[in-house]
Design an enzyme around this catalytic site. Sequence first.
Site: not given
Ligand SMILES: [Mn+2]
Lengths: 259, 259
Positions: B75, B79
Amino acid sequence: MGSLDDVAARLVDGTIEVIDLTAPLHADTPILALPEPFGQTEPFRLHEISRYDERGPAWYWNNITTGEHTGTHFDAPVHWVTGQDGDDVATVPPSRLVGPAVVLDVTDRVAEDPDFLLEVDDVHAWEAEHGPLPARGWLLYRTGWDARGEDPAAFANADDDGPHTPGISVACARYLAEETELLGLGVETVGTDAGAAAGFDPPFPCHGFLLGAGRYGLTQLRNLGRLPARGAVVVAAPLPIVGGSGSPARVLALVERTS
Amino acid sequence: MGSLDDVAARLVDGTIEVIDLTAPLHADTPILALPEPFGQTEPFRLHEISRYDERGPAWYWNNITTGEHTGTHFDAPVHWVTGQDGDDVATVPPSRLVGPAVVLDVTDRVAEDPDFLLEVDDVHAWEAEHGPLPARGWLLYRTGWDARGEDPAAFANADDDGPHTPGISVACARYLAEETELLGLGVETVGTDAGAAAGFDPPFPCHGFLLGAGRYGLTQLRNLGRLPARGAVVVAAPLPIVGGSGSPARVLALVERTS
Ligand SMILES: [Mn+2]
Ligand SMILES: [Mn+2]
């Protein structure tokens, strides 16, 4: 003695540097184009799922279409018929994804001849200067081709005779596969074989000999010019696609900072 | 002094071991399912291009459909809306993809309570035993959830109240983001937040606080039980997707072989 605590401290203090050998992935990342009637690899594409909007108020994310052999990628033995009983990209042992690397630089010769092919004598001349090719390590073949990486036409460099990109001779590909203990061959071009290699005897000798011998390929590498001739440790990190023939890969090099 | 020549030699002789923290990628790899009307991530799928046949006589390869957040993945700050001015997955500095890691193991407590949430006091108790969390390193949160990784229903562990999977409390997520210098948080579950985190105040605190502070997430990790509490060096290798919110990633750990 090279303890990992020392390595961790040197990563934090910056005396070990991490150099990214990976080409950025986007819709214009160059891909191999094969003649009819062969199947084709997909270009890299993003499909937005949400971007802080009604489809996902707090989050942004995308779906992806790509090929296993799109952008900087890893060729596993099963990619080629000669390696069909070998490892797929998920069964390559993790211990073989991290190892020493050497850089053989022929940028000057490729500038004069884009069809330049590395010969066994060139490897021996490099070894006379820099020592033997590493057992369980990578040969990274620097040609200067990465400078064309954001221009698909210049990267393919094709005319009516087909693509003109540098590579490795049939004899040298056989030598690297049969007479060395390399993990594999890394290149800056779209694949490990020369642009003209469809017409070689046998065709595509890097694929046929190296993958047939359980070795690997790495393609579309960047920043090889920032590595020493020997002394880097390379992490080649393909996705572990079950049954996959290869994968887009992040490739990182650890080097001693010299400045 | 931890020279790279020593590291390379120890990789070759096996006294440094490479442990794969990545879940294999295939069509049944568990993915996050969001309620309507939110956009959904794709499962991982292969689409065969050729397999030593008329579509490609000497070669086998596939195209790929996936999500950025499918399987073991990274991530990036963008994000989450709190990190929208931060790095995307391609602009994360390579130096931040390799660093020390510690493992905090709550497997026993999760076995009794799948909704277990890590608290700040648990972190302090761990530090009292093992020393401080590493600056510019990873906290890997071991819950035993990886044992469910090949069973999507057991991995999601959902009932009428939603998913029941372990995570981090709101206060602890804020603490990790604001009071530590971690690179990020790695987990064994489908995302860094607990299954019940949509109902927390604020919701999804690991995503909101950590990504908002420029830290990263790593998910669906395997084999954390094979790592020491401290001393591993982790390579987190997402694909450098330009503008991407994250990426499927290969995650490898280097550890001192103890046997
Ligand atoms: Mn994720
Ligand atoms: Mn390939």
